[in-house]
Design an enzyme around this catalytic site. Structure first.
Site, PDB file in Angstrom:
ATOM      1  N   LYS A 107       0.837  -1.193   0.000  1.00 14.59           N
ATOM      2  CA  LYS A 107       0.000   0.000   0.000  1.00 14.59           C
ATOM      3  C   LYS A 107       0.878   1.251   0.000  1.00 14.59           C
ATOM      4  O   LYS A 107       1.845   1.353   0.764  1.00 14.59           O
ATOM      5  CB  LYS A 107      -0.915   0.019   1.223  1.00 14.59           C
ATOM      6  CG  LYS A 107      -2.004  -1.040   1.181  1.00 14.59           C
ATOM      7  CD  LYS A 107      -2.995  -0.772   0.077  1.00 14.59           C
ATOM      8  CE  LYS A 107      -4.120  -1.790   0.077  1.00 14.59           C
ATOM      9  NZ  LYS A 107      -5.148  -1.491  -0.949  1.00 14.59           N
ATOM     10  N   LYS A 214     -12.962  -8.525  -7.624  1.00 12.60           N
ATOM     11  CA  LYS A 214     -13.371  -8.978  -6.301  1.00 12.60           C
ATOM     12  C   LYS A 214     -14.803  -9.486  -6.403  1.00 12.60           C
ATOM     13  O   LYS A 214     -15.679  -8.790  -6.925  1.00 12.60           O
ATOM     14  CB  LYS A 214     -13.248  -7.836  -5.291  1.00 12.60           C
ATOM     15  CG  LYS A 214     -11.814  -7.328  -5.178  1.00 12.60           C
ATOM     16  CD  LYS A 214     -11.672  -6.144  -4.239  1.00 12.60           C
ATOM     17  CE  LYS A 214     -10.212  -5.699  -4.172  1.00 12.60           C
ATOM     18  NZ  LYS A 214      -9.993  -4.531  -3.302  1.00 12.60           N
TER      19      LYS A 214
END
Length: 330
Positions: A107, A214
């Protein structure tokens, strides 16, 4: 076929899972589990999502619990480690939760941090993985176009596998891809797929080299498979910080893809202190099995949300069920 609301509520269990590190601004993850004819399934849209967006997640839960999963082509799914926006010194401890993982998603662009923080974190991952490890970075739309170009130049020496959703809009992704094309660093689209009114727009615009998909936000396994097929781009299957039940949904999606070129973001059970099964889908030798985990009554009781949060989530189920019912009838 849409199950009756009463059938959903009859088995609904609301849980709160503590996390090992703060991630995406949260330190606990809430979810609703249902038991359908095909087994346990999960509804866990993030709390800030409105009902229209969350209804796709309920459709996915119904799809996994009440409809047979597509035939799988593989029984294990290679997974990446997920590195939150933490201090570089903490990287080795996080990587240790993903034994055998050859890939790490890092991240970056965390609010309140700097590019120097990102560089230090990515450097620490490269040092830990060695030259053969794969590093992908995820900015979650938080750079503008010029910031993204500058950051990718700064991080390129660490041999990036790809950069995920560096900018917010499809137009920005297309322009960034044009600007950095000579560097050979692919651009992946995540939010531009799962949060878009048209999940195929990014592919039609030539704004991405691959898609991050997803299962829950895309309405379930069958819907996600259709989107990947129509997009015609390689896909990486990822979780949405799901419990092991939601991760199993993603694993079944990854198992059904005709090709699986990239390690998947389905090792995220490692981000929880506790899970809803006695045998969480934790990475082993860099992969997870394609199974439906047995949900533990003991764990459900121990992780059960309080009365206020339970009522909040069950009200959300009722509202989203009405939306799904209306959409199906159109």
């Amino acid at each position: 076929m849409l199950p009756e609301l009463a059938d959903l509520l009859a088995t609904a269990r609301v849980v709160t899972l503590p996390m090992t590190s703060r991630f995406r601004g949260i330190s606990t993850r809430e979810a609703v589990l249902f038991e359908g004819p095909e087994g346990w399934t999960e509804f866990s849209p993030f709390v800030e999502y409105d009902d229209a967006e969350a209804s796709a997640w309920l459709h996915a839960a119904i799809d996994f619990g009440w409809r047979a999963a597509p035939a799988g082509l593989r029984d294990r799914i290679p997974v990446n480690a997920t590195i939150p926006a933490l201090d570089a010194a903490e990287v080795p401890a996080v990587l240790a939760r993903y034994p055998g993982a050859r890939t790490a998603k890092v991240k970056v662009a965390e609010p309140g941090q700097t590019l120097s923080d990102d560089i230090a974190r990515v450097r620490a991952v490269r040092e830990a993985l060695g030259p053969e490890g794969r590093i992908r970075i995820d900015a979650n739309t938080l750079w503008n176009l010029d910031e993204a170009e500058h950051a990718i130049h700064a991080l390129a020496p660490f041999d990036l596998e790809y950069v995920e959703q560096p900018c917010a809009t499809v137009d920005e992704l297309a322009e960034l891809r044009r600007r950095i094309g000579y560097m050979g660093i692919p651009v992946a689209a995540d939010e531009s797929v799962r949060k878009a009114a048209d999940p195929l727009a990014v592919a039609r615009a030539g704004a991405a080299d691959l898609l991050v998909v997803k299962a829950q936000p895309l309405g379930g396994l069958h819907s996600a498979l259709r989107i990947v097929a129509e997009a015609g781009l390689p896909a990486v299957v990822s979780s949405a910080i799901d419990t092991s039940v939601g991760i199993a949904m993603g694993a079944h999606l990854a198992a059904a893809l005709p090709e699986l070129e990239f390690d998947c973001g389905l090792g995220t059970a490692a981000m929880f202190v506790n899970d809803v099964t006695e045998e969480p889908l934790l990475p082993r030798d860099g992969s997870i099995p394609v199974i439906r985990p047995a949900v533990s009554p003991r764990r459900l009781d121990a992780l059960g949300a309080d009365d206020e949060r339970t009522a909040w989530w069950l009200d959300r189920v009722r509202r989203c069920h009405r939306i799904v019912e209306r959409n199906i009838s159109l």
